[in-house]
Design a protein around this motif. Sequence first.
Motif, PDB file in Angstrom:
ATOM      1  N   UNK A 108      58.055  59.647  32.889  1.00 25.59           N
ATOM      2  CA  UNK A 108      57.126  58.627  32.416  1.00 25.59           C
ATOM      3  C   UNK A 108      55.975  58.438  33.402  1.00 25.59           C
TER       4      UNK A 108
ATOM      5  N   UNK C 216      60.736  47.706  28.627  1.00 24.36           N
ATOM      6  CA  UNK C 216      62.165  48.022  28.455  1.00 24.36           C
ATOM      7  C   UNK C 216      62.975  47.471  29.626  1.00 24.36           C
ATOM      8  N   UNK C 276      58.213  48.633  19.060  1.00 23.49           N
ATOM      9  CA  UNK C 276      58.924  49.256  20.167  1.00 23.49           C
ATOM     10  C   UNK C 276      60.148  48.450  20.569  1.00 23.49           C
ATOM     11  N   UNK C 279      63.373  47.919  17.923  1.00 23.59           N
ATOM     12  CA  UNK C 279      64.456  48.890  17.767  1.00 23.59           C
ATOM     13  C   UNK C 279      65.439  48.791  18.929  1.00 23.59           C
ATOM     14  N   UNK C 280      64.930  48.460  20.128  1.00 17.07           N
ATOM     15  CA  UNK C 280      65.865  48.287  21.245  1.00 17.07           C
ATOM     16  C   UNK C 280      66.790  47.115  20.956  1.00 17.07           C
TER      17      UNK C 280
ATOM     18  N   UNK D 634      68.194  52.601  27.056  1.00 19.68           N
ATOM     19  CA  UNK D 634      67.059  51.820  26.552  1.00 19.68           C
ATOM     20  C   UNK D 634      65.741  52.510  26.880  1.00 19.68           C
ATOM     21  N   UNK D 635      65.648  53.041  28.113  1.00 24.17           N
ATOM     22  CA  UNK D 635      64.392  53.689  28.492  1.00 24.17           C
ATOM     23  C   UNK D 635      64.146  54.924  27.631  1.00 24.17           C
ATOM     24  N   UNK D 636      65.199  55.697  27.453  1.00 24.72           N
ATOM     25  CA  UNK D 636      65.043  56.898  26.633  1.00 24.72           C
ATOM     26  C   UNK D 636      64.634  56.520  25.221  1.00 24.72           C
ATOM     27  N   UNK D 637      65.238  55.459  24.721  1.00 25.38           N
ATOM     28  CA  UNK D 637      64.917  54.999  23.368  1.00 25.38           C
ATOM     29  C   UNK D 637      63.446  54.628  23.263  1.00 25.38           C
ATOM     30  N   UNK D 638      62.948  53.961  24.309  1.00 22.27           N
ATOM     31  CA  UNK D 638      61.547  53.547  24.263  1.00 22.27           C
ATOM     32  C   UNK D 638      60.621  54.738  24.419  1.00 22.27           C
ATOM     33  N   UNK D 639      60.963  55.613  25.369  1.00 24.79           N
ATOM     34  CA  UNK D 639      60.028  56.670  25.728  1.00 24.79           C
ATOM     35  C   UNK D 639      59.990  57.765  24.667  1.00 24.79           C
ATOM     36  N   UNK D 641      61.660  57.723  21.466  1.00 26.18           N
ATOM     37  CA  UNK D 641      61.815  57.390  20.052  1.00 26.18           C
ATOM     38  C   UNK D 641      60.543  56.893  19.405  1.00 26.18           C
TER      39      UNK D 641
END
Lengths: 169, 100, 487, 642
Positions: A108, C216, C276, C279-280, D634-639, D641
């Motif tokens: 990132x 996040x 964003x 969904x989390x 969670x980070x993977x989901x945000x980045x 998805x």
Amino acid sequence: MEAYIFYIMAAVSVTAAVYLIFEKNPVYSALYLILTLVSIAALYILLEAQFIAAVQIIVYAGAIMVLFLFVIMLLSLNIKEELKDAIPFQKIPALFMGILLFSVLCIILKSKFVQGKQGEYTSAYVASVGNTKLIGNLLFTDYLLPFEITSILLFVAAIGAIMLAKRKL
Amino acid sequence: MITLTHYLVLSAILFTLGVIGVLIRRNAIIIFMCIELMLNAVNISFVACAHYLNSMQGQLFVFFTMTVAAAEAAVGLAIIVAVFRNKETVNIDDINIMKW
Amino acid sequence: MANVSIMTFNILSILPILTLAGFGMIVLLVDILSSRKLGEKNLLAYLSLMGIIVAAILARNSTGTTLFSFNESFAIDNYSLFFNFIFLLSTGLVILISHSYIKREEINHGEYYALILFSTIGMMLMASGADLLNIYIGLEVMSISIYILTGFKRSKLISNEASLKYFLLGAFATGFLLYGISLVYGSTGAINLKQIAGFIADKGSISNPLLLMGMALIIIGLGFKVASVPFHAWVPDVYEGAPTTITAFMSVGPKAAAFAAFLRILMTAFGATHYEWQKIIYILALLTMTVGNVVAIAQTNVKRMLAYSSIAHAGYLLIALVAANDMGMSSVLFYILAYTFMNIGALAIVIIVSQKGDEFIQIHDFAGLGFKHPGLAVAMSLFMLSMAGIPPTAGFVGKFYIFSAAIKSGYIGLAVIGVINSVISVFYYLRIMVIMYMKEPTRDFNPLTLSPLIVVAIVLSVIGTLHLGIFPSKIMEIAQQSILILK
Amino acid sequence: MLNLVALILLFPLIGTVINGLAGKRLKKETVGYIACGAIGLSFLVSILVFCGLLLLPPQERLFEKELFSWIESGSFKAAAGLQVDPLSGIMILIVTGVGLLIHIYSTGYMHEDKGYHRYFCYLNLFTFSMLLLVLGNNFLLMFIGWEAVGLCSYLLIGFWYNKKSASNAAKKAFIVNRVGDFGFILGIMLIFLSFRSIDFTEVFHAASQGTFAVGSFALTLITLLLFMGATGKSAQIPLYTWLPDAMEGPTPVSALIHAATMVTAGVYMIARCNILYMLSPFTMTIVASIGAVTALFAASIGLVQNDIKRVLAYSTISQLGYMFLACGVGAFTAGIFHLMTHAFFKALLFLGSGSVIHAMSGEQDMRKMGGLRRHIPITYKTFLIGTIAIAGIPPFAGFFSKDEIVLESLARGNFFYWSIAIVTSLFTAFYMFRLLFITFHGKSRADHHVMEHLHESPKSMTFPLMVLAGLSSLGGFLGIPGANIMSHFLAPVFGEQGHHTEISGREAGVHHSEGHPYLMMIISTAIAILGIFIAYHLYVKKPELPKILAERFRFIYKLLLNKYYVDEMYDILFVKSLKKISVMLWKHVDTQIIDGSVNGVARLIGRFGDILRFLQTGYVRNYAFYIVLGCIFVIVLTALGK
């Protein structure tokens, strides 16, 4: 020149941090942490945050870590008790997890991101007024409320330390 | 030329090291030190961002983080001392009477 | 939104906070000045209650205004006001139930009340904070006080352990929160929620992965405080080990504060990126309520069971967050208020029934309560029914609002899972009722830890639970006005 | 007079509160008077309200009274309002009327019980909840009554908590009901989503204006979900299992549950929503089929049961199946009519069986009875009337209502429904008379210990029996073909159109069935008499024959006796298979957790809970690990998805 200092200090801090997490003796660990903190303070100076650098040395490396060392000595912890590991199966996944976390973060960080809005405190301006004076000004105007609340926080901490650690109440 | 990304990556490395330390160490005090390491990693990122954004808020935030860290250290070490009084250990693997 | 005034420095806006701080110090002073006799510390409880009432009156004065002070970092509006009342209410109820408990457990020190009051200051700061710094400082004031309160039974290992676990994990999670804040700061150049929102509106969020990661991480940090799965693991252990009054306190106040901050951050700062975070939170909500309810069934310790149930309730609240419409947001406020009454009420009864050293807190220790002390059993049944979401109690109305909000936003699947979960939850809430009414008593309940104050707390909780269930519209209206500021 | 409607609810509530708070200190008589008085007053007010309704012209017979605005949130509104129309008018009369008789009966039946005041407190609350369900003017209020009825049934079934079986039955009832309720509340939410309202008037008005096409997906889903609630509350396949167990409660409670309240809620709800159901033919087919299958299924189980109350319980399920069959084919009037007559004779039968059990010092097994006819004559006579009524012999109440359903099932349904209805009616006549013959006729099989104590019940118990016997004999004339008062009265509720089609449908049906409704009547009467005759032959003339038959058809007999092994099947399906795996995995995991769970599903979830709770290791480092795991997730989901 700047780049050299950065890389040297970064290397020192990372190395010390690695030693911190793998060192068996808690006293050494604490000393490594102090080394990390000092090298981070050097980076702060590089980033023109002299006040923070000073506070880092005085409060963090000076006061907080001394407290740590003091407690370690007080409890006279021996090294052996860490030898038995109740959940040995976590070690490998933990390392793996760390690498994963780091790579996700790096992916990132490496991606192109829009930088935030530029503020008015340019290096030249800060240098002309003085870093400490500016921070002082802001603390007692815009950030007065958190500053005052922090006093409550420290008060709470003092009460807590006495409540929990004092032998007789 | 050192960019913001350099500092952020350094911060990420130290943060990750702190996380790994928390996950693998058993001595409560060392775990706590690892948490301090994480906080410092965050501080680097704050100060670096402040520098590259010509902003002061990051430095102020770090000031407060340090104060909080000091308060946490006092309380945290007191808790550890209290545990040690009763149990004669700071190995957190031994401190698990509550489970399931 | 009538008169929005912006002042840099407005001491009036923080009067309730100052009051609480002042009373906290007075309590400490009186504690020192009065004799060391443990029995004569009734005064301290009354003093703290007085502080809460004064703070509530002062807070009431600012009803209807919307005011940003301290460089726009501190908001006094209907939203923070609603939460401030919840905090003051929960703190008041906790002080009411504490009085006899801390005497019984011999932890009757003045610091106890002072810390509770200071912790409330932290919560109020969290609900009012309009920038991330204030929210962070508030969170720390609140958490550190509670770390200490959790370990307040110093001589008990179980209390020490709970405190240590809570402290280490709390500090660990705060690290993530801070990291998130720093990334958000780095990618927007602001820590003020409105400025963040403004930046996102200008630049868009899609091209800004750093910002999203910061968001996040903030969700993770706050997710820890609201006890959402998988950041929940501390909850059962800490709730079990803490003094029961503090269990009551932290299952309500800090959770409400964390939700207050959660909602404000997500709606005000990250409103534009809701796809964003929805969904989390969707997944967190799903996991949270399911794990909470399913594991609660396997518990035999009442405090532990209530801990899991509190996790499950956090899951329902997260559903409302996912819905993110007017109804969802206002139902968060409503449900937290309802939860305050029913949970503190239930734990008050646990306090009464358990004996010194928190001895009798297994579920079967409640056997026969229905015959020996029908009043207590009826109150307990009411709280259990309310938590299970059975009409005409507050819990039912709250759940109904939440699920309707989810359906309204098109999250029918989530609502269905929520309803299934509340069916599951009936199993373990009902079990307490079954044991109270359908098992012969196995022990003598005397002496009960009864004092007039704890009875007042239970009566207030009963009234609150029923009132919110039967006449919810007024409170709901207030809740709806309160969330207008977030948009 | 209609304004008095709130009082109907108020009196039972007052009774509950007084008996609940002060009952312990009051004398038993006083408690009884308060409870009966509360319901009595409520009954009187119901009559007044009903008369008030009659005074209005037929098309204006709808009265709504808003008490206070209950939930208001944006576009969502639900008032705490009451609604009286012909349907709820009939229902309140049944609930309070039959309820009153059961209350009176209970003063005698429960006289020796030490939980006397508690009992009446619950009983009043039960009546209150049922009235709330019936009178509510929106779905949410109905749901509240719905839930409250479930809760009260739980309290009452588990009234004798000392009996392990009673508290288990109570839990079972509550939880099975909750499963149905889950569908119900989802249905309500969908109604709100589709109609933007949950008010009966608004929803039904919108529906009748054609907001949704016939058979539209939304309506089908809504009606199916609502019906799921009905299967729970009204004990239809597959959620019927709680009802037979529910007889663990005191007998008057069974009477209340089976006759006046609770189980009728599902039928009432479907009748109330008739407009929605008429618009979704698919659901109607489901309702009718489930009703028909349940009717036959339960009746066949009833054939061989030996416990007197259990026979009655299965007969209730079977009769409810009839009502759903009627509703499913669109003959709502017939369903409600049968609901009413059933309330009369089932209350009578349950109270009568209570009287028998009372006389037999608590014995419930019919094989240990016999020849009671002479010893308890009043009970016998009234019981006989009830039996004839349920068997469907003219001119008793059951005949008219059941006949109408049988008729309609052919007229509007098909031959399949009709044949099931006919076979069920044969079974019904058989098992009811079997019960009667075994219990009251022949030689006594009880030991003399019991025989010595044999006595007729006190007046407080026989009086309600006689009143109910009267109603069971005459109640049918309200719906006599040709001059059907019921159907005219209910016409406004079931819609001008529905009424119309009903009549024309009837005529069409009549044509369909060779132009002679009387032929059908004769057939069904003949079938009933055949059933009686078989029962007479087997149990009076040749009492040894049943045993031989049971031997010869051993398999079927066993199957029926064990209720088709449904409970066991659920057990195997949900419990055993999973248990095996779990036991292997967690061999040392205890049995103590199982004890807390209630039935198969609960155990299954409990097992998951067991497994999941082992994640809670107590090690801080594990917890931190979960946090990191969640963090990466969670980070993977945000980045990623996007």
